[in-house]
Motif scaffolding. Structure first.
Motif, PDB file in Angstrom:
ATOM      1  N   MET A   1       5.777   3.330  10.800  1.00  0.00           N
ATOM      2  CA  MET A   1       6.579   2.438  11.544  1.00  0.00           C
ATOM      3  C   MET A   1       5.838   1.232  11.466  1.00  0.00           C
ATOM      4  O   MET A   1       4.703   1.264  12.019  1.00  0.00           O
ATOM      5  N   ASP A   2       6.318   0.162  10.648  1.00  0.00           N
ATOM      6  CA  ASP A   2       5.522  -0.948  10.608  1.00  0.00           C
ATOM      7  C   ASP A   2       6.025  -2.189  11.635  1.00  0.00           C
ATOM      8  O   ASP A   2       7.001  -1.843  12.553  1.00  0.00           O
ATOM      9  N   GLU A   3       5.276  -3.061  11.573  1.00  0.00           N
ATOM     10  CA  GLU A   3       5.803  -4.236  12.449  1.00  0.00           C
ATOM     11  C   GLU A   3       6.996  -4.533  12.704  1.00  0.00           C
ATOM     12  O   GLU A   3       7.713  -4.581  13.850  1.00  0.00           O
ATOM     13  N   PHE A   4       7.911  -4.636  11.496  1.00  0.00           N
ATOM     14  CA  PHE A   4       9.404  -5.084  11.666  1.00  0.00           C
ATOM     15  C   PHE A   4      10.211  -4.225  12.510  1.00  0.00           C
ATOM     16  O   PHE A   4      11.176  -4.419  12.831  1.00  0.00           O
ATOM     17  N   SER A   5      10.058  -2.566  12.036  1.00  0.00           N
ATOM     18  CA  SER A   5      10.712  -1.764  12.433  1.00  0.00           C
ATOM     19  C   SER A   5      10.618  -1.777  14.171  1.00  0.00           C
ATOM     20  O   SER A   5      11.517  -1.444  14.888  1.00  0.00           O
ATOM     21  N   ALA A  54      -3.581   8.564  32.945  1.00  0.00           N
ATOM     22  CA  ALA A  54      -3.259   8.680  31.570  1.00  0.00           C
ATOM     23  C   ALA A  54      -2.188   9.515  31.059  1.00  0.00           C
ATOM     24  O   ALA A  54      -1.541   9.351  30.149  1.00  0.00           O
ATOM     25  N   GLU A  55      -1.777  10.497  32.037  1.00  0.00           N
ATOM     26  CA  GLU A  55      -0.766  11.459  31.573  1.00  0.00           C
ATOM     27  C   GLU A  55       0.514  11.113  32.275  1.00  0.00           C
ATOM     28  O   GLU A  55       1.530  11.882  32.193  1.00  0.00           O
ATOM     29  N   THR A  56       0.665   9.822  32.849  1.00  0.00           N
ATOM     30  CA  THR A  56       1.984   9.366  33.018  1.00  0.00           C
ATOM     31  C   THR A  56       2.990   9.412  32.011  1.00  0.00           C
ATOM     32  O   THR A  56       2.493   9.026  31.009  1.00  0.00           O
ATOM     33  N   PRO A  57       4.195   9.768  32.254  1.00  0.00           N
ATOM     34  CA  PRO A  57       5.099   9.806  31.272  1.00  0.00           C
ATOM     35  C   PRO A  57       5.421   8.402  31.026  1.00  0.00           C
ATOM     36  O   PRO A  57       5.336   7.389  31.644  1.00  0.00           O
ATOM     37  N   ALA A  58       6.047   8.282  29.586  1.00  0.00           N
ATOM     38  CA  ALA A  58       6.093   6.932  28.805  1.00  0.00           C
ATOM     39  C   ALA A  58       7.212   6.036  29.455  1.00  0.00           C
ATOM     40  O   ALA A  58       7.078   5.156  29.993  1.00  0.00           O
ATOM     41  N   PHE A  59       8.313   6.750  29.980  1.00  0.00           N
ATOM     42  CA  PHE A  59       9.530   6.375  30.601  1.00  0.00           C
ATOM     43  C   PHE A  59       8.978   5.827  31.951  1.00  0.00           C
ATOM     44  O   PHE A  59       9.398   4.479  32.298  1.00  0.00           O
ATOM     45  N   ASP A  60       8.062   6.378  32.808  1.00  0.00           N
ATOM     46  CA  ASP A  60       7.769   5.902  34.118  1.00  0.00           C
ATOM     47  C   ASP A  60       6.555   4.509  34.067  1.00  0.00           C
ATOM     48  O   ASP A  60       6.696   3.666  34.522  1.00  0.00           O
ATOM     49  N   ILE A  61       5.823   4.815  32.793  1.00  0.00           N
ATOM     50  CA  ILE A  61       5.169   3.386  32.321  1.00  0.00           C
ATOM     51  C   ILE A  61       6.059   2.264  32.255  1.00  0.00           C
ATOM     52  O   ILE A  61       5.752   1.170  32.706  1.00  0.00           O
ATOM     53  N   GLY A  62       6.932   2.442  31.297  1.00  0.00           N
ATOM     54  CA  GLY A  62       8.087   1.292  31.177  1.00  0.00           C
ATOM     55  C   GLY A  62       8.544   0.976  32.324  1.00  0.00           C
ATOM     56  O   GLY A  62       8.810  -0.347  32.456  1.00  0.00           O
ATOM     57  N   GLN A  93       3.650   4.861  17.637  1.00  0.00           N
ATOM     58  CA  GLN A  93       4.382   6.212  17.963  1.00  0.00           C
ATOM     59  C   GLN A  93       5.758   5.743  18.511  1.00  0.00           C
ATOM     60  O   GLN A  93       5.912   5.320  19.633  1.00  0.00           O
ATOM     61  N   ALA A  94       6.604   6.113  17.580  1.00  0.00           N
ATOM     62  CA  ALA A  94       8.140   5.837  17.939  1.00  0.00           C
ATOM     63  C   ALA A  94       8.602   6.402  18.983  1.00  0.00           C
ATOM     64  O   ALA A  94       9.265   5.768  19.809  1.00  0.00           O
ATOM     65  N   TRP A  96       7.048   7.670  21.671  1.00  0.00           N
ATOM     66  CA  TRP A  96       6.453   7.040  22.921  1.00  0.00           C
ATOM     67  C   TRP A  96       7.279   5.732  23.133  1.00  0.00           C
ATOM     68  O   TRP A  96       7.451   5.490  24.408  1.00  0.00           O
ATOM     69  N   LEU A  97       7.267   5.012  22.132  1.00  0.00           N
ATOM     70  CA  LEU A  97       7.998   3.567  22.422  1.00  0.00           C
ATOM     71  C   LEU A  97       9.239   3.808  22.823  1.00  0.00           C
ATOM     72  O   LEU A  97       9.689   2.896  23.692  1.00  0.00           O
ATOM     73  N   ASP A  98       9.978   4.550  22.228  1.00  0.00           N
ATOM     74  CA  ASP A  98      11.458   4.787  22.707  1.00  0.00           C
ATOM     75  C   ASP A  98      11.643   5.171  24.218  1.00  0.00           C
ATOM     76  O   ASP A  98      12.361   4.752  24.992  1.00  0.00           O
ATOM     77  N   ALA A  99      10.648   6.075  24.613  1.00  0.00           N
ATOM     78  CA  ALA A  99      10.537   6.568  25.957  1.00  0.00           C
ATOM     79  C   ALA A  99      10.271   5.431  26.864  1.00  0.00           C
ATOM     80  O   ALA A  99      10.730   5.278  27.828  1.00  0.00           O
ATOM     81  N   PHE A 100       9.156   4.537  26.505  1.00  0.00           N
ATOM     82  CA  PHE A 100       8.683   3.552  27.252  1.00  0.00           C
ATOM     83  C   PHE A 100       9.846   2.670  27.362  1.00  0.00           C
ATOM     84  O   PHE A 100      10.090   1.938  28.465  1.00  0.00           O
ATOM     85  N   ALA A 101      10.576   2.392  26.136  1.00  0.00           N
ATOM     86  CA  ALA A 101      11.648   1.346  26.356  1.00  0.00           C
ATOM     87  C   ALA A 101      12.913   1.790  27.269  1.00  0.00           C
ATOM     88  O   ALA A 101      13.592   1.148  27.791  1.00  0.00           O
TER      89      ALA A 101
END
Lengths: 326, 326
Positions: A1-5, A54-62, A93-94, A96-101
């Motif tokens: 996954m590059d910058e643009f995606s 560090a183990e916080t779920p990505a959803f919660d970090i977002g 990490q797609a 992780w980023l999706d869950a964060f978003a």
């Protein structure tokens, strides 16, 4: 996954707002200001291992990354409008980023704030948001305009987030999993998914004389209002709000340090004239947020607590002063 | 040095602006928008070891952190106004922070931009700025409004920053020290202290049809303008600007990959009608920034270079696509 995606992944999920003339995808976003209002701007960063386990779920970090900034807009009485986001990620990490978003946009859509720009870079996990909102000229809830005689109020139940952090530090709470025990789950969500009090901040325009959000602990944050307004706060421990979770997991006096000096609550502490007592209750009801009157401001300085017998009591620590926060 | 002395250290150095109604020290800054204008917002992050060599002096990191964001305002034709700053620092180092602030404020004061908020946290070295500026409605220099027949222009001398980076990677340039050789020192400063072209961006309002700043390389960035505007660019390598340093350190064709695909220049690439050729030169003279006409836009797509004999030539790499940039 590059910058643009990465860009497309995030930009595709931003909600439309009529005042966003040009969104993500140019050198700058172009935004139309509403007439007669003042721009409120705040910026806060969360770093892995410093501001969340560090183990916080990505959803919660977002969720929390945006929540701490929305809370500052709430404390100013500003209507959320736009935000920028800087994400540093160790690897691309797609998932992780999706869950964060998912977490970020769940709260953004609820609060009516739209992402208008940002930057995704490689580096240790770090999240910075700058949030922008609008408040009519002269109606902002500042820290320096409280007056002697004002009542001191607090929203929600301060202390539950600090309780969750302590239980995690003691190995009694897994922040990454839904807890079977209802009280444990309640405090876990208070730490990971704080509910910024934007509706309350808006409802308090024209009523409250001063406000601050509780990120560093009630005593420490109210101390800023006292210092900036040149006043002393006199508060009753018996008037502090509690909850089933606090009563179960930190019964009696064990709750006091959490309630008065625990951080990460993102509740509002605010001041209003005693004559506006009923107006405050009506505003809180309108915002559907519980509030408690916990004391009064007077000439002097400092934040002073008394117990049920009128004896002075001091929080065991002065609130978070972690290496943070301009 | 705790949170509050860090805050005071930074807040004490911010310049006054009449439109800052309330600066650092409350939950939000309060800012007065100018009438009839549109808010331009951009955010960029620099991480140690990714966006700059770890040994880069703190002054230069401060300068560049702001410069990359000012460059985005320049590319939009927006007048710089306010910014927020998120600093993550591994340790609380007063000397480092002072030198960093020296660089940041040296450029901020020159550009007339004021720091209105931010956050200083503990973590691996990372700097995020969100910059805000103003542009009259309808006058912003977007990427998507170039027209067939427009001439393509570039400011300054793209390629020097990439040359400096390559020399550093080859062990021929110490980024942390003033170089005895004048050419080496020239390219070192181009990498560490890029001069954002805000005066040029403002002078091009009403003249240029589109603009972008060159952060990822001339070909790659002009490619965004072509894609967004639905056009092709036809460019002459012979018309690319050069410099004594480039001629000395990357003579002849060796300069082409640097000039066309080198990143980190923060020059402006912009398009304007051929009929406005003299107006562009006058605007550049007014801004005291050299500009070069390097080609023309036509129907089609892609960025196409020809050498002095008219033969097609392709950059050896498509510009930076590091893990970045929403």
């Amino acid at each position: 996954m590059d910058e643009f995606s990465l860009i497309e992944r995030i930009a595709a999920r931003t909600a439309a707002r009529a005042d966003v003339l040009l969104g993500i995808g140019d050198d700058c976003a172009l935004l139309a200001p509403p007439p007669g209002q003042v721009l409120a701007v705040t910026a806060d960063t969360l770093n892995a291992g410093v501001h969340f386990p560090a183990e916080t779920p990505a959803f919660d970090i977002g969720w929390k990354t945006l929540a701490v900034n929305l809370s500052d807009l709430a404390a100013m009485g500003a209507q959320p409008a736009w935000c920028t986001l800087a994400v540093s990620l160790p690897h691309s990490q797609a998932a992780w980023l999706d869950a964060f978003a998912d977490g970020l946009f769940a709260l953004a859509d609820r609060a009516g704030i739209t992402l208008v720009g940002g930057d995704t870079t490689r580096g240790p996990l770090s999240l910075s948001v700058t949030a922008m909102g609008w408040v009519p000229a002269g109606q902002a809830l500042r820290r320096d305009l409280a007056r002697a005689g004002d009542e001191v109020w607090v929203s929600g139940v301060p202390g539950e987030a600090a309780l969750a952090l302590r239980l995690w530090q003691q190995g009694q709470l897994d922040v990454a999993s839904v807890q079977a025990d209802a009280d444990l789950e309640a405090v876990r969500l208070r730490l990971l998914q704080p509910a910024p009090r934007n509706a309350l901040g808006l409802a308090l325009r024209g009523i409250a004389t001063a406000a601050i959000d509780i990120s560093d602990g009630l005593s420490a944050d109210l101390g800023h209002v006292c210092r900036r307004s040149g006043l002393a706060a006199h508060l009753q421990l018996a008037d502090l709000p509690s909850s089933p979770a606090l009563q179960q997991l930190a019964p009696g006096e064990a709750a006091w340090p959490l309630q008065t000096a625990g951080g990460d609550d993102y509740e509002l502490c605010f001041c209003a004239p005693a004559a506006a007592h009923a107006q405050v209750l009506a505003a809180a009801a309108q915002a559907a947020v519980p509030v408690s009157c916990i004391g009064r401001l007077e000439a002097g300085h400092g934040v002073h607590w008394v117990d049920g017998k009128g004896a002075a009591w001091h929080p065991s620590r002065p609130g978070y002063t972690h290496f943070s926060g301009v």
